[in-house]
Write a protein that holds these residues in place. Sequence first.
Motif, mmCIF file in Angstrom:
data_model
loop_
_atom_site.group_PDB
_atom_site.id
_atom_site.type_symbol
_atom_site.label_atom_id
_atom_site.label_comp_id
_atom_site.label_asym_id
_atom_site.label_seq_id
_atom_site.Cartn_x
_atom_site.Cartn_y
_atom_site.Cartn_z
ATOM 1 N N GLY A 40 0.870 -1.155 -0.070
ATOM 2 C CA GLY A 40 -0.022 -0.100 0.095
ATOM 3 C C GLY A 40 0.678 1.218 -0.032
ATOM 4 N N GLN A 41 0.549 2.112 -1.015
ATOM 5 C CA GLN A 41 1.126 3.516 -1.139
ATOM 6 C C GLN A 41 0.202 4.514 -0.512
ATOM 7 O OE1 GLN A 41 4.691 3.549 -2.068
ATOM 8 N NE2 GLN A 41 4.364 1.243 -1.662
ATOM 9 N N ILE A 42 0.500 5.396 0.358
ATOM 10 C CA ILE A 42 -0.108 6.450 0.953
ATOM 11 C C ILE A 42 0.042 7.579 -0.097
ATOM 12 C CG2 ILE A 42 -0.110 5.455 3.214
ATOM 13 C CD1 ILE A 42 1.990 7.631 4.178
ATOM 14 N N LYS A 68 -4.617 9.829 -6.907
ATOM 15 C CA LYS A 68 -3.714 9.842 -8.012
ATOM 16 C C LYS A 68 -2.077 9.852 -7.659
ATOM 17 C CE LYS A 68 -2.315 12.921 -11.809
ATOM 18 N NZ LYS A 68 -2.374 14.127 -12.495
ATOM 19 N N THR A 69 -2.085 10.419 -6.584
ATOM 20 C CA THR A 69 -0.722 10.543 -5.869
ATOM 21 C C THR A 69 -0.267 9.178 -5.417
ATOM 22 O OG1 THR A 69 -1.097 12.929 -5.092
ATOM 23 C CG2 THR A 69 0.707 11.724 -4.044
ATOM 24 N N CYS A 70 -1.286 8.543 -4.884
ATOM 25 C CA CYS A 70 -1.030 7.023 -4.519
ATOM 26 C C CYS A 70 -0.444 6.263 -5.745
ATOM 27 C CB CYS A 70 -2.230 6.531 -3.762
ATOM 28 S SG CYS A 70 -2.457 7.187 -2.210
ATOM 29 N N ALA A 71 -1.188 6.546 -6.956
ATOM 30 C CA ALA A 71 -0.960 5.741 -8.192
ATOM 31 C C ALA A 71 0.549 6.015 -8.468
ATOM 32 C CB ALA A 71 -1.780 6.065 -9.142
ATOM 33 N N ALA A 144 -5.373 10.429 3.403
ATOM 34 C CA ALA A 144 -6.822 10.718 2.894
ATOM 35 C C ALA A 144 -6.926 8.961 2.024
ATOM 36 C CB ALA A 144 -7.081 11.647 2.079
ATOM 37 N N VAL A 145 -5.998 8.697 1.594
ATOM 38 C CA VAL A 145 -6.293 7.287 0.579
ATOM 39 C C VAL A 145 -4.788 6.512 0.658
ATOM 40 C CG1 VAL A 145 -6.461 6.581 -1.759
ATOM 41 C CG2 VAL A 145 -7.456 8.650 -0.852
ATOM 42 N N GLU A 146 -4.819 5.291 0.680
ATOM 43 C CA GLU A 146 -3.669 4.419 0.527
ATOM 44 C C GLU A 146 -4.315 3.366 -0.312
ATOM 45 O OE1 GLU A 146 -1.254 0.893 2.955
ATOM 46 O OE2 GLU A 146 -2.515 2.302 4.082
ATOM 47 N N ILE A 147 -3.470 3.028 -1.389
ATOM 48 C CA ILE A 147 -3.634 2.229 -2.537
ATOM 49 C C ILE A 147 -2.597 0.945 -2.576
ATOM 50 C CG2 ILE A 147 -4.197 2.009 -5.059
ATOM 51 C CD1 ILE A 147 -5.293 4.482 -4.750
#
Length: 154
Positions: A40-42, A68-71, A144-147
Amino acid sequence: MVGKIDAVLADLGETLPEAPAPAANYVPYVIAGDMVYVSGQIAKGAEGLICGKLGADLDVAAGQEAAKTCALNLIAQLKAACGGDLDRVTRVVKLGGFVNCTPDFEEHPAVINGASDFMGAVFGEAGAHARAAVGTSSLPFNVAVEIEGIFQIS
């Protein structure tokens, strides 16, 4: 020599960050056969962490930018896994997205579209992938997001 995917990123006006170091006891990616499993990338960009809860502190558009930043961070890890050659990527197999949100927030898929759309823009048809978009009450560092991602390489 600049590869095809590097040229696409440049055309999109994007610069990959250095592959982020793990924040705990894990490795950033694992290669098994022709598959790369990226941890997972934050949501951490050049200006730092993108923090907050969707539905309280951030709107869907801000969440999409965080995704998008996680991507970008996923692709940076993937580039490291491929020895610097992103043209080895043959398929984005699956993304698993986690959205830090309020209990009544229901637009998780729209938020994770920020990453999915970017993967499509970068990898074209090979960017079409399976996906999960899950809401959660918290994420590390209040991001806010992790992917996380699974990719096939040659």
